[in-house]
Design an enzyme around this catalytic site. Structure first.
Site, PDB file in Angstrom:
ATOM      1  N   ASP A  47       1.756  -6.161  -5.818  1.00  0.00           N
ATOM      2  CA  ASP A  47       2.007  -7.568  -5.474  1.00  0.00           C
ATOM      3  C   ASP A  47       3.508  -7.792  -5.466  1.00  0.00           C
ATOM      4  O   ASP A  47       4.177  -7.592  -6.488  1.00  0.00           O
ATOM      5  CB  ASP A  47       1.331  -8.478  -6.501  1.00  0.00           C
ATOM      6  CG  ASP A  47       1.385  -9.949  -6.105  1.00  0.00           C
ATOM      7  OD1 ASP A  47       1.708 -10.232  -4.946  1.00  0.00           O
ATOM      8  OD2 ASP A  47       1.093 -10.797  -6.963  1.00  0.00           O
ATOM      9  N   ASP A 140       1.572  -9.904   1.308  1.00  0.00           N
ATOM     10  CA  ASP A 140       2.465  -9.178   0.402  1.00  0.00           C
ATOM     11  C   ASP A 140       1.748  -8.509  -0.769  1.00  0.00           C
ATOM     12  O   ASP A 140       2.387  -8.133  -1.744  1.00  0.00           O
ATOM     13  CB  ASP A 140       3.530 -10.136  -0.146  1.00  0.00           C
ATOM     14  CG  ASP A 140       2.940 -11.216  -1.040  1.00  0.00           C
ATOM     15  OD1 ASP A 140       1.820 -11.680  -0.754  1.00  0.00           O
ATOM     16  OD2 ASP A 140       3.594 -11.601  -2.024  1.00  0.00           O
ATOM     17  N   GLU A 141       0.436  -8.341  -0.679  1.00  0.00           N
ATOM     18  CA  GLU A 141      -0.268  -7.664  -1.768  1.00  0.00           C
ATOM     19  C   GLU A 141      -1.448  -6.877  -1.231  1.00  0.00           C
ATOM     20  O   GLU A 141      -2.000  -7.195  -0.173  1.00  0.00           O
ATOM     21  CB  GLU A 141      -0.741  -8.657  -2.835  1.00  0.00           C
ATOM     22  CG  GLU A 141      -1.774  -9.641  -2.350  1.00  0.00           C
ATOM     23  CD  GLU A 141      -2.389 -10.469  -3.470  1.00  0.00           C
ATOM     24  OE1 GLU A 141      -2.596  -9.926  -4.580  1.00  0.00           O
ATOM     25  OE2 GLU A 141      -2.652 -11.662  -3.231  1.00  0.00           O
TER      26      GLU A 141
END
EC number: 2.7.7.7
Length: 423
Positions: A47, A140-141
């Protein structure tokens, strides 16, 4: 004699059979990660830290030490905030006016999704360089399954993950945190334990003790309503769930009971799915001033239907269900759903399905947000077949196809349907 604990230097990537005293003997870094199950844990959650805000700080060094909030105007919500802003109590999804009350000196920046997506794509590519088993959760993860990479890359999963984080930081100028475990549930929890620039693990030997006193809300899918229901039954902590057999939890909480039983015992059999199907496609907007009038709400709904329809077409999908979302002036969220006879990817059908739901919900209350989504997604080949119950489907499909062609050549605003005109 104490048992040796394997360790890794997160900066020079040296592996140690036993944990050095304080610093890495090779590079003097204090960033040592030690865990008894380091050689065997291979499922990770990565993350990026305060991703949107980190991109803004990367591109404008003057913001480095300032509280930064990425989001809309005072009536919007916080899309992301940096760790300086979090010191003041600002959190993602917080109403912007509340965030600015807590942190009046914050620098507020409108989201630049094109920039964020470009960085997110590169993060994804770097993940896929070390394993093909990457399951994205957001821009973004992602979950990563690194089982077997010792053969592929000649190193332990933890070492490959530490290298990945360094590569992201050096190339993209943003930091990321890693959670390492033996299943997805615990890896996701671990990634939050040491943010930012964190690296944490939860192994099999410690999982039950670690979870025991955690609140039941730590289980994904247990929202406020479920927590309230569990609390009424005297269940507020993970350890309380272990008093019950699986069949009892299923009888009381339905399908969720199976997850409650398993996760409370540190068991999660879900696999990392690189091509996990999209579950829904939606769009929403926050108003500058609260709206109560049904016709005005419908005029705001139509462009959102067009947005969702465009995304469905681009994804090659169609929705078998439609969900209307409204948020009241006091931030209560209402959702209303309609199952369609046949799946659709037409803006007109989305609108016509949502219209009666909206008119019923528009009972005089003032709303600050409206949204619409398509769910129960299927292949676009199944969309909008001829129907005796709706003989105009073919005509609507031809009209939208013609409009799409014009917009593809001349731009999104080149042609507007009647209900899309602003008055």
């Amino acid at each position: 004699m104490t048992e040796a604990t394997p360790a890794l230097c997160r900066d020079c990537l040296t592996l140690f059979e036993d944990t050095p005293a304080e610093r890495c003997p090779e590079c003097a870094s204090p960033r040592l990660f030690a865990h008894g199950e380091l050689p065997t844990l291979s499922l990770a959650h990565l993350d990026c830290d305060a991703f949107f805000a980190s991109i803004e700080k990367r591109d404008n060094p003057e913001l480095a030490d300032k509280p930064v909030i990425v989001g809309g105007g005072r009536r919007g919500v916080v899309a992301a905030c940096c760790y300086v802003a979090r010191i003041y109590g600002v959190r993602s999804a917080m109403p912007m006016f509340k965030a600015l009350e807590r942190c009046p000196d914050a620098v507020v920046i409108r989201p630049d999704m094109d920039r964020y997506r470009a960085a997110g794509r590169r993060v994804r590519e770097l993940m896929q360089d070390i394993t093909p088993l990457v399951e994205p959760l957001s821009i973004d993860e992602a979950f990563l399954d690194l089982s077997g990479i010792e053969t592929l890359h000649g190193g332990r999963p933890a070492r490959s993950l530490a290298r990945l984080v360094l590569d992201i930081e050096r190339e993209l100028g943003v930091t990321a945190s890693i959670g390492l475990s033996y299943n997805k549930f615990l890896a996701k929890i671990a990634s939050d334990l040491d943010k930012p620039r964190g690296f944490a693990a939860i192994g099999r030997a410690e999982a039950l003790d670690f979870l025991a006193e955690k609140p039941v809300g730590i289980i994904s899918g247990v929202g406020k309503a479920m927590q309230a229901s569990l609390s009424r039954d005297g269940i507020t902590r993970i350890s309380h769930l272990r008093r019950y057999e699986e069949i009892d939890l299923i009888a009381r909480y339905g399908a969720m009971g199976r997850r409650l039983y398993s996760f409370a015992r540190g068991v999660d059999k879900r696999q990392v799915e690189p091509n996990a199907p999209t579950k829904s496609i939606s769009a929403e907007t926050t108003f500058d001033t609260d709206v109560a009038d049904a016709d005005e709400l419908l005029s705001r709904l139509w462009p959102l239907c067009e947005t969702v329809a465009a995304r469905l077409k681009k994804s090659g999908l169609a929705g078998h269900g439609v969900t209307l979302k409204l948020k009241t002036r006091d931030f209560q969220t209402l959702t209303r759903s309609q199952r369609l006879q046949d799946p659709t990817r037409l803006a007109d059908r989305l609108y016509r399905a949502a219209e009666p739901l909206l008119r019923k919900a528009a009972d005089g209350r003032r709303f600050r947000l409206i949204g619409i989504g398509a769910h129960d997604l299927v292949d676009a080949a199944l969309a909008d077949p001829p129907s005796l119950l709706d003989p105009d489907i073919g005509r609507h499909a031809k009209v939208e196809a013609a409009m799409d062609r014009v917009r593809g050549k001349l731009g999104a605003d080149a042609i507007v349907k009647g209900r899309g005109f602003k008055t």
